[in-house]
Design an enzyme around this catalytic site. Sequence first.
Site, PDB file in Angstrom:
ATOM      1  N   ASP A 128       0.854  -1.170   0.000  1.00  0.00           N
ATOM      2  CA  ASP A 128       0.000   0.000   0.000  1.00  0.00           C
ATOM      3  C   ASP A 128       0.897   1.229   0.000  1.00  0.00           C
ATOM      4  O   ASP A 128       1.898   1.270   0.714  1.00  0.00           O
ATOM      5  CB  ASP A 128      -0.858  -0.004   1.276  1.00  0.00           C
ATOM      6  CG  ASP A 128      -2.288   0.389   1.002  1.00  0.00           C
ATOM      7  OD1 ASP A 128      -2.494   1.515   0.509  1.00  0.00           O
ATOM      8  OD2 ASP A 128      -3.186  -0.419   1.282  1.00  0.00           O
ATOM      9  N   ASP A 155      -3.090   4.696  -2.241  1.00  0.00           N
ATOM     10  CA  ASP A 155      -4.139   5.122  -1.323  1.00  0.00           C
ATOM     11  C   ASP A 155      -4.592   6.562  -1.555  1.00  0.00           C
ATOM     12  O   ASP A 155      -3.755   7.460  -1.675  1.00  0.00           O
ATOM     13  CB  ASP A 155      -3.564   5.007   0.102  1.00  0.00           C
ATOM     14  CG  ASP A 155      -4.570   5.312   1.180  1.00  0.00           C
ATOM     15  OD1 ASP A 155      -5.450   4.470   1.386  1.00  0.00           O
ATOM     16  OD2 ASP A 155      -4.472   6.393   1.794  1.00  0.00           O
ATOM     17  N   GLU A 176      -6.598   4.047  -5.861  1.00  0.00           N
ATOM     18  CA  GLU A 176      -7.874   4.198  -5.152  1.00  0.00           C
ATOM     19  C   GLU A 176      -8.423   5.569  -5.527  1.00  0.00           C
ATOM     20  O   GLU A 176      -8.036   6.575  -4.955  1.00  0.00           O
ATOM     21  CB  GLU A 176      -7.689   4.108  -3.631  1.00  0.00           C
ATOM     22  CG  GLU A 176      -9.029   4.084  -2.925  1.00  0.00           C
ATOM     23  CD  GLU A 176      -8.989   4.538  -1.464  1.00  0.00           C
ATOM     24  OE1 GLU A 176      -9.897   4.169  -0.716  1.00  0.00           O
ATOM     25  OE2 GLU A 176      -8.071   5.286  -1.070  1.00  0.00           O
ATOM     26  N   HIS A 191     -11.135  -3.557   2.827  1.00  0.00           N
ATOM     27  CA  HIS A 191     -11.044  -3.288   4.270  1.00  0.00           C
ATOM     28  C   HIS A 191     -11.799  -2.033   4.697  1.00  0.00           C
ATOM     29  O   HIS A 191     -11.838  -1.716   5.877  1.00  0.00           O
ATOM     30  CB  HIS A 191      -9.564  -3.142   4.647  1.00  0.00           C
ATOM     31  CG  HIS A 191      -8.959  -1.916   4.037  1.00  0.00           C
ATOM     32  ND1 HIS A 191      -8.785  -1.786   2.671  1.00  0.00           N
ATOM     33  CD2 HIS A 191      -8.535  -0.758   4.577  1.00  0.00           C
ATOM     34  CE1 HIS A 191      -8.274  -0.599   2.414  1.00  0.00           C
ATOM     35  NE2 HIS A 191      -8.107   0.045   3.556  1.00  0.00           N
ATOM     36  N   ASP A 192     -12.362  -1.289   3.748  1.00  0.00           N
ATOM     37  CA  ASP A 192     -13.128  -0.084   4.071  1.00  0.00           C
ATOM     38  C   ASP A 192     -14.635  -0.297   3.919  1.00  0.00           C
ATOM     39  O   ASP A 192     -15.413   0.641   4.093  1.00  0.00           O
ATOM     40  CB  ASP A 192     -12.747   1.066   3.125  1.00  0.00           C
ATOM     41  CG  ASP A 192     -11.328   1.552   3.341  1.00  0.00           C
ATOM     42  OD1 ASP A 192     -10.830   1.468   4.482  1.00  0.00           O
ATOM     43  OD2 ASP A 192     -10.715   2.029   2.369  1.00  0.00           O
TER      44      ASP A 192
HETATM   45  C1  GLC Z   1      -8.025   4.901   2.106  1.00  0.00           C
HETATM   46  C2  GLC Z   1      -7.853   3.631   2.899  1.00  0.00           C
HETATM   47  C3  GLC Z   1      -8.513   3.790   4.225  1.00  0.00           C
HETATM   48  C4  GLC Z   1      -7.844   4.928   4.953  1.00  0.00           C
HETATM   49  C5  GLC Z   1      -7.802   6.198   4.105  1.00  0.00           C
HETATM   50  C6  GLC Z   1      -6.805   7.170   4.649  1.00  0.00           C
HETATM   51  O1  GLC Z   1      -9.337   5.164   1.803  1.00  0.00           O
HETATM   52  O2  GLC Z   1      -8.330   2.539   2.170  1.00  0.00           O
HETATM   53  O3  GLC Z   1      -8.490   2.628   4.997  1.00  0.00           O
HETATM   54  O4  GLC Z   1      -8.508   5.199   6.142  1.00  0.00           O
HETATM   55  O5  GLC Z   1      -7.429   5.969   2.774  1.00  0.00           O
HETATM   56  O6  GLC Z   1      -5.502   6.732   4.399  1.00  0.00           O
END
Ligand code: GLC
Length: 556
Positions: A98, A201, A258, A330-331
């Site tokens: 990540d 991310d 993402e 995971h979100d």
């Molecule tokens: C992304 C991650 C998440 C995190 C956020 C801040 O959305 O997937 O888990 O809280 O970024 O880094």
Amino acid sequence: MIRKWWHGKTAYQIYPKSFCDSNGDGIGDLRGVISKLDYLQALGIEIVWLSPVYRSPLADQGYDISDYYSIDPRFGTMADMDELIAEAKKRGISIVMDLVINHCSDEHAWFQKACADPEGEYGRYFYIRDWHEGEKLPCNWRGYFGGPVWSPLPGHPDKVYLHLFHRKQPDLNWENPALRQELYKMINWWLEKGLGGFRIDAIINIKKLIPYRDFPADRDDGLCSVQRMLEQAKGVGIFLDEMARETFRKYDAFTVGEVFNEKPEELPQFIGDDGCFSTMFDFAEKLIGDDPRGWYACTKPTPEEYKAAAFRAQARALPAGMLSNIIENHDEPRGVSHFLPEGEHSEAAKTLLGGLNFMLRGLPFLYQGQEIGMENLPFSSIDQVDDINTLDEYQVALQAGLSEAEALAAVARMSRDNARSPMQWDGGAGAGFTSGTPWMRLNPNYTRINVAEQQGREDSVLRFYQRLIALRRDPAWAETVVYGETIPYLPRQHNLMAYFRGTAQKLLVIGNFQPEAQDVPLPAPVRQVLLNNLAQFDCDGGILHMPGYQFVVLAL
Ligand code: GLC
Ligand code: CA
């Protein structure tokens, strides 16, 4: 479209803290991951994305990094990481880490130095503004985890710093070329280790609207969603291209962004042949039922909405490149709890959902536990919640007038904790995840839903995913499954999701997305049933009689 090494693979996301604990401290770790590489290989996985394992205070479970060059001792050592990369490689698996570079941790040395000397070199690594008690903040944006994006700079009551996420996640100032070079150096350092690439991310947030300005408030708190400023901020592509040039392209690394709400014209620049990412996640299905008021107001997606969102995303991606398909991460809540009707826990329904998503054009990502049909975690009290996002959304729900019980029920459906409970390896104490006390409670259904039970059973969810992946890798079908266009079939037939893949060598994917049976006319005779999630196959006179939740892949 230029062929890339990763196109035909299947990816798997590991949330290390909850995957496998090797030393009994209740926290999953890298040695635990190494011990499961044979399992992943047997499943057919060729890319593994590890959620963050860098040194971190874990304020946001590792998405707050205090040292990009070291492994958090809770997860192991750098030697473990090197071993993981090497052992994975032996099994044909690339490790993807990540990359969290929109922000770091407030415990990172850069931020500590910025606090010590805000006017100095490291002050320019962050967004810091003068501010005096009682004055208006530089702008009224609301952070992703609630509250204003500005907090007082520690040690400096007359200054504030910007954080789009938690206050322990200060945003890095991408306008500063020195900061960008530091990040590129770090990325290349990891790629030199033999990493396959990165999941990137929250990357769209790196371009801020400067000068800062207010937008009309969208809730009673007087703040507005960060989305408003992201719509106006121009030029993120310039940063992304520079990063790709200075890092990923030199290594032919795989990257998955993402990205939410990209602008339509940006798609080719993002995932085209010369894109700044290899691919990005398709979040169209995730965004169904979203409500700007908060999680409490979100509605459950229907099969018809799911189908429409998936087909729209497929059509949009086709000319540009390849998206990555997921039902959960995971979100998110567990896909089977979110996308299937309330109370629907059958393995037929779980495999139907998995199959419909997996067979779409794009790179399939499974999230740990998805392959055995893991479900949402039951919550009986807000004290059981770990996730900072859920705690904020609970307050939002209470402020909107929901009772405590209603607020809990509403946010529990969406909680990020749902997907973060430990992986269910077997039915024994600790679910095979740990010999100690798990850091987060197990889903009590682990005695029923676990890997050991499903490995031994031919008609299990796990064996079904194994067959899906095998079809994707089958030389006879790979070309169609990987590259074939998605062409909707009978898109108006209610609760039926069906599509062709490819034009010449026709594959037809059909899912009866409801508990009731339905009849589906077939456009041509069936040459071969390549996959079926049920034992029965009832076809006569060109009509397929499908029981509830049947899913089939047919060669015509
Ligand atoms: C992304 C991650 C998440 C995190 C956020 C801040 O959305 O997937 O888990 O809280 O970024 O880094
Ligand atoms: Ca451990």
